[in-house]
Scaffold this motif. Structure first.
Motif, PDB file in Angstrom:
ATOM      1  N   LEU A   1       0.815  -1.215   0.000  1.00 20.00           N
ATOM      2  CA  LEU A   1       0.000   0.000   0.000  1.00 20.00           C
ATOM      3  C   LEU A   1       0.848   1.264   0.000  1.00 20.00           C
ATOM      4  O   LEU A   1       0.456   2.283  -0.575  1.00 20.00           O
ATOM      5  N   GLU A   2       2.027   1.187   0.633  1.00 19.04           N
ATOM      6  CA  GLU A   2       2.855   2.379   0.768  1.00 19.04           C
ATOM      7  C   GLU A   2       3.852   2.564  -0.365  1.00 19.04           C
ATOM      8  O   GLU A   2       4.449   3.653  -0.495  1.00 19.04           O
ATOM      9  N   ALA A   3       4.065   1.541  -1.192  1.00 17.24           N
ATOM     10  CA  ALA A   3       5.066   1.635  -2.260  1.00 17.24           C
ATOM     11  C   ALA A   3       4.669   2.697  -3.282  1.00 17.24           C
ATOM     12  O   ALA A   3       3.501   2.788  -3.681  1.00 17.24           O
ATOM     13  N   PRO A   4       5.610   3.525  -3.717  1.00 19.70           N
ATOM     14  CA  PRO A   4       5.299   4.541  -4.731  1.00 19.70           C
ATOM     15  C   PRO A   4       4.787   3.903  -6.023  1.00 19.70           C
ATOM     16  O   PRO A   4       5.163   2.779  -6.373  1.00 19.70           O
ATOM     17  N   ALA A   5       3.933   4.592  -6.699  1.00 21.01           N
ATOM     18  CA  ALA A   5       3.399   4.093  -7.966  1.00 21.01           C
ATOM     19  C   ALA A   5       4.540   3.880  -8.955  1.00 21.01           C
ATOM     20  O   ALA A   5       5.488   4.666  -9.019  1.00 21.01           O
ATOM     21  N   GLY A   6       4.449   2.782  -9.699  1.00 23.00           N
ATOM     22  CA  GLY A   6       5.413   2.525 -10.758  1.00 23.00           C
ATOM     23  C   GLY A   6       6.616   1.701 -10.367  1.00 23.00           C
ATOM     24  O   GLY A   6       7.334   1.211 -11.248  1.00 23.00           O
ATOM     25  N   VAL A   7       6.881   1.512  -9.056  1.00 21.98           N
ATOM     26  CA  VAL A   7       8.038   0.690  -8.680  1.00 21.98           C
ATOM     27  C   VAL A   7       7.651  -0.781  -8.720  1.00 21.98           C
ATOM     28  O   VAL A   7       6.494  -1.145  -8.488  1.00 21.98           O
TER      29      VAL A   7
END
Length: 407
Positions: free
Chosen positions: A45-51
């Motif tokens: 949920l916390e991972a930045p978009a696109g990684v």
């Protein structure tokens, strides 16, 4: 999106795993995976978009069984999807790569990736080359690894190169015992302790206490001819028969017969001969069966030519054996301790000798691996095949738990 944070040490892992590398290690059934699963959901949920995110296990099957299925139940079908053919799981709509690290070549599957987070299940079973490559791939800002594992030898790379260097590295490690699982009933814990005992045994120290200890000396230390060898099959109806075959090319071919009378099993027939072709072994197998029709004939999974020969010659019940070595050894130890496995003395002299001589390989232990010495082990391999098969058919319902056991 919210979810319940576990209690106890699982909660500590969820809230405190802020290092680059976070390892939950220790006993079986200690709920390591519960904390790791919830922590991973938070990371997703916390991972930045696109990684890119990755989940890995020894095999895709073990990852599905141990992690993906529990996560699917945890988040619900609306928040989870899995496409095995694409090696992709979708959690809260986020695509996550999944991979198996089953051999030394597996590192090439993840070479070239750039990752923002990863979760590894059964870390001690994943090759060092895979783990090393994975850690180099975690190059996005703030990337983290969450890894769960049962212990192995103290020289295992995961213990020696990572856990033991916790103070030097950006790494945190949590040690779990059975008592750290708040969802296990004490009766079940006591039963596991009895099954893996005595406390001095390798399996007790590894899987109950969660310690990284050496495998050394005799493997079947609990085998006692006075306790486990009987002079003849007891009176009673022969209710079932099973056979195991370990064909040999560079070693003798071995066979064992097992009979069930009541709830006990008796090994009452052995064969060990060298320099036999698959066709000759097939003829000998028919003679060994003596016109009886076993429920199963478990054959070393590596011996495809022999299995095809047996099937072609009309032998019924031929199947691949379960060749899980370490769990199989523990099942044999449990069977001897629980008193349902016996050897009929006059018909198993070679097996008795092999059981008493069966030893851990000290050179493998120095490499951080658990391996029996591959010498004079033809019949004990057959015994493991039989007990692996029989154990699946006689599993008992575990004792009740307070709030539903979790792994």
């Amino acid at each position: 999106m919210t979810f319940q944070v576990p209690v106890g040490k699982q909660r500590d892992f969820c809230l405190g795993s802020d290092a680059r590398i976070n390892i939950a290690h220790g006993a079986v059934r200690s709920a390591k995976t519960v904390g790791a699963n919830v922590r991973w959901l938070r990371a997703v949920l916390e991972a930045p978009a696109g990684v890119n995110l990755l989940m890995a296990g020894k095999t895709l099957f073990s990852l599905e069984r141990n992690v993906l299925s529990p996560i699917a139940r945890l988040v619900g079908s609306n928040n989870f999807d899995y496409k095995r053919s694409l090696k992709t799981a979708y959690i809260y709509g986020r695509p996550i790569m999944v991979e198996g690290g089953n051999d030394e070549a597996a590192y090439s599957k993840i070479a070239g990736l750039t990752l923002g987070g990863a979760y590894v299940d059964e870390g001690s079973l994943v090759p060092e080359s895979f783990t090393n490559m994975l850690i180099t791939r975690l190059s996005e800002p703030g990337a983290q690894l969450f890894l769960t594992t049962n212990p192995g030898p103290p020289a295992h790379y995961l213990k020696k190169r990572w856990i033991d260097r916790e103070e030097e590295l950006d790494l945190k490690a949590w040690h779990f015992t059975l008592e750290d699982n708040p969802w296990l009933d004490w009766i079940y814990i006591e039963e596991l302790k009895r099954q893996f005992g005595p406390p001095s045994s390798l399996f007790y120290q590894r899987y109950v206490l969660g310690l990284w200890v050496m495998a050394e000396g005799a493997i079947y230390r609990n085998f006692d001819r006075e306790a486990h060898v009987v002079p003849a099959l007891p009176d009673g109806r022969l209710e079932e028969m099973r056979v195991a075959v370990d064909p040999g090319a560079t070693h003798p071919t071995a066979m064992l017969k097992a009979f069930r009378i009541g709830t006990s099993w008796y090994i009452a027939g052995e064969y060990r001969k060298a320099d036999k072709s698959p066709a000759e072994v097939s003829k000998d197998l028919k003679l060994f069966l003596a016109g009886m029709h076993p429920s199963s004939i478990d054959v070393d999974p590596a011996a495809k030519a022999h299995r095809l020969q047996f099937i072609g010659d009309g032998v019924q019940g031929v199947q691949q054996a379960d060749n899980d070595v370490l769990n199989g050894i523990q099942r044999v130890i449990n069977a001897l301790d629980q008193g349902w496995l016996h050897l009929v003395g006059p018909s198993t002299p070679m097996l008795q000798e092999e059981m008493e001589a069966y030893r851990w390989d000290p050179k493998a232990t120095e490499r951080g691996e658990d391996q029996p010495i591959k010498e004079g082990d033809d019949l004990v391999d057959c015994l493991r095949y039989l007990v692996n098969r029989i154990s699946k058919s006689r599993r008992l319902t575990p004792p009740p738990r307070r709030r539903g056991s979790r792994s």
